[in-house]
Design a protein around this motif. Structure first.
Motif, mmCIF file in Angstrom:
data_model
loop_
_atom_site.group_PDB
_atom_site.id
_atom_site.type_symbol
_atom_site.label_atom_id
_atom_site.label_comp_id
_atom_site.label_asym_id
_atom_site.label_seq_id
_atom_site.Cartn_x
_atom_site.Cartn_y
_atom_site.Cartn_z
ATOM 1 N N GLY A 244 49.252 -41.031 -46.336
ATOM 2 C CA GLY A 244 48.110 -41.167 -45.418
ATOM 3 C C GLY A 244 48.022 -40.071 -44.374
ATOM 4 O O GLY A 244 47.155 -40.117 -43.498
ATOM 5 N N GLY A 245 48.883 -39.072 -44.449
ATOM 6 C CA GLY A 245 48.834 -37.972 -43.487
ATOM 7 C C GLY A 245 47.662 -37.026 -43.729
ATOM 8 O O GLY A 245 47.284 -36.236 -42.870
ATOM 9 N N LEU A 246 47.079 -37.108 -44.919
ATOM 10 C CA LEU A 246 45.897 -36.301 -45.271
ATOM 11 C C LEU A 246 44.898 -37.250 -45.933
ATOM 12 O O LEU A 246 45.279 -38.083 -46.766
ATOM 13 N N GLY A 247 43.602 -37.100 -45.552
ATOM 14 C CA GLY A 247 42.597 -38.067 -46.020
ATOM 15 C C GLY A 247 42.318 -38.009 -47.520
ATOM 16 O O GLY A 247 42.203 -39.041 -48.188
ATOM 17 N N GLY A 248 42.185 -36.803 -48.065
ATOM 18 C CA GLY A 248 41.855 -36.695 -49.490
ATOM 19 C C GLY A 248 41.866 -35.248 -49.931
ATOM 20 O O GLY A 248 41.901 -34.325 -49.102
ATOM 21 N N ALA A 249 41.831 -35.052 -51.237
ATOM 22 C CA ALA A 249 41.810 -33.682 -51.776
ATOM 23 C C ALA A 249 41.021 -33.642 -53.072
ATOM 24 O O ALA A 249 41.103 -34.556 -53.898
ATOM 25 N N ALA A 250 40.247 -32.573 -53.232
ATOM 26 C CA ALA A 250 39.562 -32.286 -54.497
ATOM 27 C C ALA A 250 40.106 -30.946 -54.967
ATOM 28 O O ALA A 250 40.000 -29.935 -54.268
ATOM 29 N N LEU A 251 40.712 -30.959 -56.147
ATOM 30 C CA LEU A 251 41.491 -29.794 -56.582
ATOM 31 C C LEU A 251 41.023 -29.297 -57.942
ATOM 32 O O LEU A 251 41.050 -30.035 -58.927
ATOM 33 N N VAL A 270 42.014 -38.690 -54.407
ATOM 34 C CA VAL A 270 42.076 -37.357 -55.019
ATOM 35 C C VAL A 270 41.060 -37.259 -56.149
ATOM 36 O O VAL A 270 40.867 -38.213 -56.901
ATOM 37 N N VAL A 271 40.399 -36.095 -56.259
ATOM 38 C CA VAL A 271 39.541 -35.801 -57.417
ATOM 39 C C VAL A 271 40.120 -34.555 -58.081
ATOM 40 O O VAL A 271 40.388 -33.550 -57.409
ATOM 41 N N LEU A 272 40.360 -34.630 -59.374
ATOM 42 C CA LEU A 272 41.009 -33.545 -60.101
ATOM 43 C C LEU A 272 40.027 -32.877 -61.066
ATOM 44 O O LEU A 272 39.220 -33.554 -61.703
ATOM 45 N N SER A 273 40.141 -31.550 -61.180
ATOM 46 C CA SER A 273 39.237 -30.780 -62.036
ATOM 47 C C SER A 273 40.052 -29.680 -62.729
ATOM 48 O O SER A 273 40.894 -29.048 -62.095
ATOM 49 N N PRO A 274 39.844 -29.462 -64.031
ATOM 50 C CA PRO A 274 40.678 -28.507 -64.784
ATOM 51 C C PRO A 274 40.209 -27.047 -64.712
ATOM 52 O O PRO A 274 39.807 -26.486 -65.718
ATOM 53 N N HIS A 275 40.256 -26.455 -63.531
ATOM 54 C CA HIS A 275 39.878 -25.049 -63.302
ATOM 55 C C HIS A 275 38.525 -24.740 -63.958
ATOM 56 O O HIS A 275 38.440 -23.913 -64.872
ATOM 57 N N GLN A 276 37.503 -25.408 -63.426
ATOM 58 C CA GLN A 276 36.173 -25.344 -64.026
ATOM 59 C C GLN A 276 35.171 -24.547 -63.193
ATOM 60 O O GLN A 276 33.981 -24.571 -63.495
#
Ligand code: NAP
Ligand code: 8YV
Length: 309
Positions: A244-251, A270-276
């Protein structure tokens, strides 16, 4: 004499077709014994088309004149070794700015509104048991852009259309830009709701988004990485996302891609994306065309279109 060039990995189809029309193309990745092939044929190669050329490959191509890279980032090319051997290096800037900026805004909305999670919620039949919950929106928030370059500026335009306030960090203040400049990345992170990373990879930016920057972004802060995995201290990011130290990440990018640490898969924030980032037909066609145009310019003795070395 035909010009002989080398590919070491598969390229976008229209690029491969254009190369094959103009040159004798050898595909090292299709050779049964690449090392033996290089020993026997390396001296005939005058150009490399693709990405990721290290010094040891250059040594095996003694007559290499040019490395035409497919992509704008060239952190996977040993440019120092290329320069020392008088080998030119080109990349594919600008033609991908819009595609990467679009994906960035897409990832931001996906994360803010948990769009992938909502899709799963419906598919898994959970909706009948109650609504999913409430999330946050981009409107009115501040986005700090790490790297207000060609792509960063396109992200800024789109973020403003989302009614966000844009600030930025880089090594230099850009006097022509209207946005607030921070010379200190941690301070920008502290003052931002979102941190978007779109600066080059390589030694100069290795883990530049460290624990201190991530903690400054904080429990409500959202991180987006569309640059290179190496810019973030990935273990620290993972730990802060978990506790919970960071709210979220989209990578879109990862340190050891395509390997992604399994621990990310369990996280809802988290939202994950394959180098798109650049992965659209029109952009990949344009990247391929620019790669080929650089080779044509080189072999015609004309100035290169987009040289980095
Ligand atoms: P660019 O025009 O060169 O912009 C890079 C920006 O980063 C500049 O504003 C620069 O500003 C800043 N910067 C450079 N070194 C820095 C440092 N040490 N600390 C802080 N800021 C620094 O590059 P671009 O064309 O926008 O591309 C950026 C990167 O995006 C590429 O190198 C590539 O790795 C990545 N990319 C990813 C995808 C994807 O599919 N996800 C697609 C395309 C590109 P200063 O000079 O003022 O520092
Ligand atoms: C990839 C990118 O190069 O241009 C860059 O720097 O990261 C991408 O466009 C592309 O996916 C080809 O591998």
């Amino acid at each position: 004499m035909p010009i002989e060039i080398l590919q070491t990995s598969k390229l976008h189809a229209s690029c491969e077709a254009a190369l094959a029309e103009r040159y004798t193309v050898h595909k090292l990745h299709e050779q049964a014994d690449p090392e033996a092939w290089l020993r026997d044929n390396g001296a005939r190669i005058r150009a490399h088309a693709g990405s990721g050329v290290k010094a040891d490959l250059m040594e095996k191509l003694p007559n290499l004149e040019i490395i035409a890279s497919f992509g704008v980032g060239y952190d996977n090319i040993d440019t120092k070794a290329a320069k020392a051997r008088n080998i030119r290096v080109t990349n594919t800037p600008n033609v991908l700015n819009d595609a990467v900026a679009e994906l960035t805004i897409g990832l931001m909305i996906a994360l803010a509104r948990r769009i992938p999670q909502g899709d799963q919620y419906v598919r898994q039949g959970k909706w009948a048991g109650g609504n999913m919950g409430l999330f946050s929106e981009l409107t009115g928030k501040t986005v700090g852009i790490l790297g207000l370059g060609r792509i960063g500026k396109e992200i800024a335009i789109r973020a403003q259309a989302m009614k966000m306030r844009v600030v930025y960090h880089g090594r230099h203040r850009q006097t022509a830009e209207p946005h607030v400049y921070y010379d200190n990345l941690t301070e920008m992170a502290r003052d931002s709701d979102w941190l978007v990373i779109i600066a080059p990879g390589g030694k100069g930016t290795d883990a530049i988004v460290n624990r201190e920057v991530l903690e400054a972004l904080g429990p409500k802060g959202m991180l987006v990485n569309v640059a290179r995995g190496t810019l973030i201290d990935e273990p620290a990011m993972l730990e802060l996302l978990q506790n919970g130290g960071l709210g979220g990440a989209a990578l879109d990018v990862f340190v050891d891609e395509p390997k992604v640490p399994q621990a990310f898969f369990a996280l809802d924030n988290v939202v994950l994306s394959p180098h798109q980032g650049s992965a659209t037909y029109q952009t990949r066609d344009a990247m391929g065309a620019l790669l080929v145009a650089n080779l044509e310019a080189h072999f015609a003795g004309e100035p290169l279109i987009s040289a980095v070395v």
